[in-house]
Design a protein around this motif. Structure first.
Motif, PDB file in Angstrom:
ATOM      1  N   PRO A 380       0.844  -1.198   0.000  1.00 65.60           N
ATOM      2  CA  PRO A 380       0.000   0.000   0.000  1.00 65.60           C
ATOM      3  C   PRO A 380       0.880   1.249   0.000  1.00 65.60           C
ATOM      4  CG  PRO A 380      -0.778  -1.584   1.617  1.00 65.60           C
ATOM      5  CD  PRO A 380       0.550  -2.090   1.130  1.00 65.60           C
ATOM      6  N   SER A 381       0.338   2.341  -0.517  1.00 65.00           N
ATOM      7  CA  SER A 381       1.127   3.574  -0.606  1.00 65.00           C
ATOM      8  C   SER A 381       1.239   4.290   0.728  1.00 65.00           C
ATOM      9  CB  SER A 381       0.502   4.522  -1.635  1.00 65.00           C
ATOM     10  OG  SER A 381      -0.856   4.793  -1.288  1.00 65.00           O
ATOM     11  N   SER A 429      -7.455   4.459   0.629  1.00 67.11           N
ATOM     12  CA  SER A 429      -7.927   3.137   0.210  1.00 67.11           C
ATOM     13  C   SER A 429      -8.862   3.184  -0.986  1.00 67.11           C
ATOM     14  CB  SER A 429      -8.622   2.439   1.379  1.00 67.11           C
ATOM     15  OG  SER A 429      -9.707   3.242   1.838  1.00 67.11           O
ATOM     16  N   ASP A 432      -6.579   2.448  -3.722  1.00 69.72           N
ATOM     17  CA  ASP A 432      -5.533   1.457  -3.425  1.00 69.72           C
ATOM     18  C   ASP A 432      -6.204   0.225  -2.828  1.00 69.72           C
ATOM     19  OD1 ASP A 432      -3.307   0.032  -2.802  1.00 69.72           O
ATOM     20  OD2 ASP A 432      -2.290   1.643  -1.730  1.00 69.72           O
ATOM     21  N   LYS A 433      -6.215  -0.860  -3.578  1.00 72.66           N
ATOM     22  CA  LYS A 433      -6.900  -2.079  -3.147  1.00 72.66           C
ATOM     23  C   LYS A 433      -6.026  -2.980  -2.275  1.00 72.66           C
ATOM     24  CE  LYS A 433     -10.485  -0.816  -5.452  1.00 72.66           C
ATOM     25  NZ  LYS A 433     -11.661  -0.282  -4.736  1.00 72.66           N
ATOM     26  N   SER A 434      -4.745  -2.699  -2.197  1.00 74.86           N
ATOM     27  CA  SER A 434      -3.856  -3.532  -1.381  1.00 74.86           C
ATOM     28  C   SER A 434      -4.104  -3.265   0.102  1.00 74.86           C
ATOM     29  CB  SER A 434      -2.393  -3.250  -1.731  1.00 74.86           C
ATOM     30  OG  SER A 434      -2.114  -1.866  -1.624  1.00 74.86           O
TER      31      SER A 434
END
Length: 1011
Positions: A380-381, A429, A432-434
């Protein structure tokens, strides 16, 4: 093999002293040699230690003479004769040498290890050449396999030097063994850390490698491999169908023969080297001997690789800690330090992200101060926290769990969870799906309070955090807490010191010149440097009083000095001059009325200049970053503006400067801490009344004194002496203890003051009274020490009688009940001792009165001996009463005197060896009773005899058994005996026991009876 990391040394062997390491390992080699000879059968020739040392020296200095030295050590295989065990003995002796070197690993350098390997290779090479150069004989196959063994050992040593990864090294080893000996299947099973199972880690089967699912796990005792691991004995099975313990690997059902040897280093099992074949009778006895010798080398190689891995990790951790300490002490701002720590932690534990949070106990919030996320595919970022955004602790599951547990906690995402975890989704989120799948949270403390968290995130659902990971995080968490606390304290102190120093320096410069331009330039330069802004300038009203013009500037482009002219009420400077108040624009781009002369200006603060009650101009500071200024800068600019106003009229120059200096002195005098200003010549310029009160001197006794003078008052000399410790923030610090006018502990911070050219012009010393803090720390330590000592003796008695009852199966009911009564009595005494601890201060103040009732010392002594019998039995010490048949009655406090007997006899038991006797005697002398407790224990050194009855003092002797305690027992005993009018002393000699004696006076009635 060596435990140190081996590195290639490009120095030619002819230029290296190959013998340098030999004297270092001789003591350890002698020990290994003796153990080795003890295991050799009596009918077998044994090598000579001196011959082996001579062989090592020859290999190092004169390798051409090696054949002769080998012959002296033992006979090599002869023509037509079955070779004895010389080859195995040779490898055994080399292994012994490596084991001895390993024992002294800390004394050997990388070059020494390379020299050892070079010498081994020379010996093996010469032995092989001597063997193969002889004429052929009938047993060539055996010699060929022994030659192969020597070749493998040589290759193995090379790989140990060049390959540090244990898996890669073992992969190379199994391939090497298979290729050289032409075995079908070669396996290495390694013992897991619990010592309960064996796992097939490395293998080669004919021409292929096993698949991951083929790497099976065996319990000890299962199969031939398991039994070899359990017994530590190698086996050769040439027909597995005849062996009831054989266990066939699912992928190798056609195995007919099996040869397994344990991998042992010292007495520790590492694993099993296993060779299997599709043929019956595939292995000879020589195969077993050679493979066992080879297994010893492989075991050492495995251990060495593991040690190398541990050492490399330890080195990385030490480097990380050192790097963090350097970063914290580099004087960087807190954001930079925290960001550096979070980055280092992420990489140190090979995780995905790290967040450092601060807890506000009063507001009950937690705020993320720093975040580092490893930029890696699938990561994730961000984490779920927003930087610098407080979250209520009640809504933070991680923080609540850590505060409740007060220790590191791990939270892991579960596939079956029905409620989503708030910490899994990153703050962005939506795009970002991670997700994060595991988080490790560790608290850090300041002054015994949890003040923050360090959180380590990772996306790998199977990730675990080892104890080493937690340990390095704990260390850096502690450093983070220290850095944050020191930075906070230092920032506060430095802000005040900078203000005072800047004002003082500026006042001195202004006072040294009568030129208005010089004074104005000095002001803007000093303020720009002190505040750290982009530019500083002074606007003054022209003669008409309607327009502001720049008269001095530092950091502005020349053209702006000419163009920047404002009317009263125009722009920020005009508004400040018109309204007589400070104007602050945190972001000029958000103010539609701001007049831009320079587009680089983002933050601007303007304070008015006032002289004789009239506004005469403004002081402006600006910066290229928004929100650059705050209350501290406003306070400093306001004071500076007041000082700068004195430059308007020369007639009032000196009076105005004096006024400003008085203002500065008022600030100094009203500081809560002591302050001392010293010029570059070491002369004290000024100090405040707080400091004078702390050290009991008048200001006149300090101001004007040179700190290097030999006639300084001791208190002042202690404050002005050089500091010996530098804080991470760069400030020198030390602690000083003064005794007069009363005992104080003072913490002194020293900061150097420099001028515009960075030259030292003096220093500022801030003195903080930490007496109360140190007293509180000492009180805490004293209390804990006292409790631990005073509660131990009754527990010893309880434990001893309980042990007796557990050991005596045929204990009669009466004796058992007596023991239980004693245990109950001691348990009650535990409660009483808690109250006794509270009475300790009353002893010192003389407020605790001792009872004066008739009592029998004989009954009291016998009762104490009975209570301590259990403890004595546990310590295997015999208590021997040596008492007169009768003793006169005395007046005294029964409970307190029993406490004295318990302490003295208990100490004698603790410091006696097993089977020793402790003698307790009591006899009548002139008008008093003499009691003696004598043991044959470790004794007391002469220098400690005068101090054993002091509070908290404990005797510490090297190489002798000691017992834990608070150091209060003998001190309390002395108080009690003296409270009864008696005297107590000790007679002892180190190593020969001690005799603690005391006397108690007889009552008047007792004296008459004795007459």
């Amino acid at each position: 093999m060596p435990t140190k990391e081996l590195k290639h040394n490009n120095t030619p062997s002819s230029q290296v002293d190959l013998e340098a390491w030999i004297p270092t390992i001789i003591p350890a080699l002698k020990t290994c040699w003796a153990d080795y000879l003890f295991d050799i059968p009596a009918n077998q020739p044994t090598p000579n230690f001196s011959d082996w040392l001579a062989l090592l020296h020859a290999a190092a200095s004169t390798p051409e003479k090696l054949p002769g030295y080998l012959s002296n050590l033992f006979k090599l295989p002869q023509d037509g004769v079955e070779p004895p065990s010389d080859w195995v003995i040779l490898t055994d002796l080399l292994t012994l040498t490596f084991e001895a070197a390993k024992t002294e690993a800390g004394k050997l350098s990388d070059v020494d290890w390379q020299s050892l390997i070079e010498i081994q290779n020379r010996i093996l090479k010469t032995a092989a050449q001597v063997s193969t150069s002889r004429k052929a004989h009938p047993v060539t196959g055996v010699l060929t396999r022994r030659a192969l063994y020597l070749q493998i050992v040589t290759e193995l040593n090379k790989k140990i030097v060049t390959i540090t990864d244990s898996k890669e090294l073992l992969d190379e080893i199994v391939v090497l063994i298979q290729q050289e000996f032409e075995y079908e299947y070669v396996n290495i099973f390694l013992l897991d850390p619990t010592g309960q199972t064996l796992t097939l880690q490395n293998a080669v089967w004919k021409t292929e490698r096993p698949e991951p699912e083929d790497l099976i796990t065996l319990t000890l005792e299962k199969g031939i491999v398991g039994r070899v691991a359990a017994t530590g004995q190698g086996v050769v099975v040439n027909d597995v169908s005849q062996n009831p313990h054989f266990f066939a690997h699912p992928a190798l059902p056609a195995v007919k023969s099996q040869l397994s040897m344990p991998l042992i280093v010292g007495k520790d099992l590492v694993g099993v080297l296993d060779v299997e074949s599709d043929r019956i009778n595939a292995f000879s006895e020589d195969d077993g001997q050679i493979l066992q010798a080879l297994a010893d080398h492989v075991a050492i190689a495995i251990t060495n690789a593991r040690l190398q891995k541990v050492k490399q990790r330890y080195s990385r951790e030490q480097a990380l800690i050192y790097d963090s300490i350097v970063t914290m002490g580099a004087g960087l701002d807190m954001n930079t330090v925290l960001k550096s720590i979070s980055k280092k932690l992420t990489k140190a534990v090979n995780a995905g992200a790290c967040v450092i949070c601060q807890i506000d106990e009063r507001a009950q919030t937690i705020t993320a101060l720093s975040e580092y996320v490893l930029r890696h595919p699938g990561n994730p970022s961000h984490t779920w926290r927003k930087l610098n955004t407080p979250i209520r602790i009640s809504k933070d599951p991680i923080c609540r769990q850590v505060l409740k547990a007060a220790r590191p906690v791990i939270s892991r995402a579960k596939k079956t969870a029905t409620t989503p975890l708030i910490w899994r989704a990153p703050v962005d989120s939506a795009g970002d799906k991670s997700r994060w799948n595991i988080v490790l949270a560790l608290p850090f403390e300041t002054q015994l309070r949890i003040t923050g968290l360090i959180e380590i995130y990772d996306k790998n659902p199977g990730r675990t955090f080892s104890s080493e990971d937690v340990q390095i995080c704990r260390i850096l968490a502690t450093q983070t807490a220290l850095a944050m606390e020191q930075t906070r304290l230092f920032d506060e102190t430095l802000t005040r010191l900078n203000e005072v120093s800047t004002l003082h320096t500026m006042a001195q410069k202004i006072s040294s010149s009568l030129d208005l331009e010089d004074i104005l330039n000095t002001i803007v330069t000093s303020l720009k440097e002190a505040i750290g802004c982009r530019a500083c300038c002074i606007f003054l009203l022209d003669e008409s009083g309607a327009q502001l013009e720049i008269k001095a500037a530092d950091g502005l482009k020349p053209r702006w000095r000419e163009m920047a002219k404002l009317q009263i009420g125009e722009g920020a400077a005009g508004t400040a001059a018109a309204e007589g108040r400070t104007i602050y624009l945190p972001d000029t781009r958000k103010d539609p009325g701001f007049i831009f002369f320079d587009k680089q200006v983002r933050a601007l603060m303007v304070v008015p200049l006032i002289a004789q009650g009239k506004i005469i101009g403004t002081i402006n500071v600006d910066d290229s970053q928004p929100n650059a200024f705050g209350p501290a800068q406003e306070r400093l600019l306001t004071i500076a503006a007041a000082q700068a106003g004195v430059t308007i009229e020369n007639a009032r120059l000196f009076a105005r400067v004096a006024t400003e200096q008085q203002q500065m002195q008022a600030i100094i005098q009203h500081m809560a801490d002591g302050l001392l200003l010293i010029n570059k010549r070491g002369v004290i310029i000024t100090c405040n009344s707080t400091l004078a009160m702390m050290i009991g001197l008048n200001r006149d006794q300090m101001v004007g004194q040179n700190i290097n003078s030999s006639t300084l008052h001791p208190n002042l000399a202690g404050i002005t002496a050089g500091a010996t410790r530098r804080a991470r923030t760069g400030v020198l610090t030390k602690e000083v203890i003064i005794e007069n006018p009363r005992s104080r502990t003072l913490q002194v911070f020293t900061t150097t003051v420099t001028d515009d050219n960075k030259k030292n012009i003096g220093e500022v010393r801030l003195v903080h009274d930490v007496t109360r803090e140190r007293e509180l720390e000492q009180l805490k330590d004293d209390f804990i020490s006292t409790v631990s000592h005073e509660l131990r003796t009754p527990l010893f008695s309880i434990q001893g009688f309980a042990q007796l009852m557990l050991e005596e199966d045929d204990l009669d009911q009466e004796t058992g009940r007596e023991f239980l009564n004693t245990i109950q009595r001691q348990a009650i005494q535990l409660s009483e001792m808690v109250n006794n601890l509270l009475d300790l201060s009353k002893f010192d103040e003389g407020k605790l009165a001792l009872e004066q009732k008739p009592l029998s010392l004989l009954d009291l002594i016998n009762r104490t001996i009975l209570q301590l019998q259990g403890f004595a039995h546990q310590q295997k010490v015999k208590l021997l009463p040596n008492l007169q048949a009768t003793l006169p009655t005395i007046n005294g406090d029964k409970q307190r005197l029993e406490q004295v007997f318990t302490n003295l006899i208990g100490n004698a038991i603790k410091f006696s060896k097993a089977d020793d006797v402790v003698t307790i005697s009591a006899s009548l002398t002139d008008a008093e009773i003499l009691v003696q407790v004598k043991d044959n224990g470790i004794g007391i050194p002469p220098e400690a005899l005068d101090r054993v009855f002091s509070r908290y003092y404990q005797v510490h002797q090297k190489n002798e058994r000691s017992a834990m305690g608070s150091g209060l027992g003998l001190h309390i005993a002395k108080k009690i005996v003296e409270g009864h009018g008696g005297h107590i002393w000790v007679e002892s000699e180190a190593g020969r026991g001690s005799a603690f004696c005391f006397t108690l006076p007889l009552t008047n009635i007792s004296k008459e009876k004795t007459k």
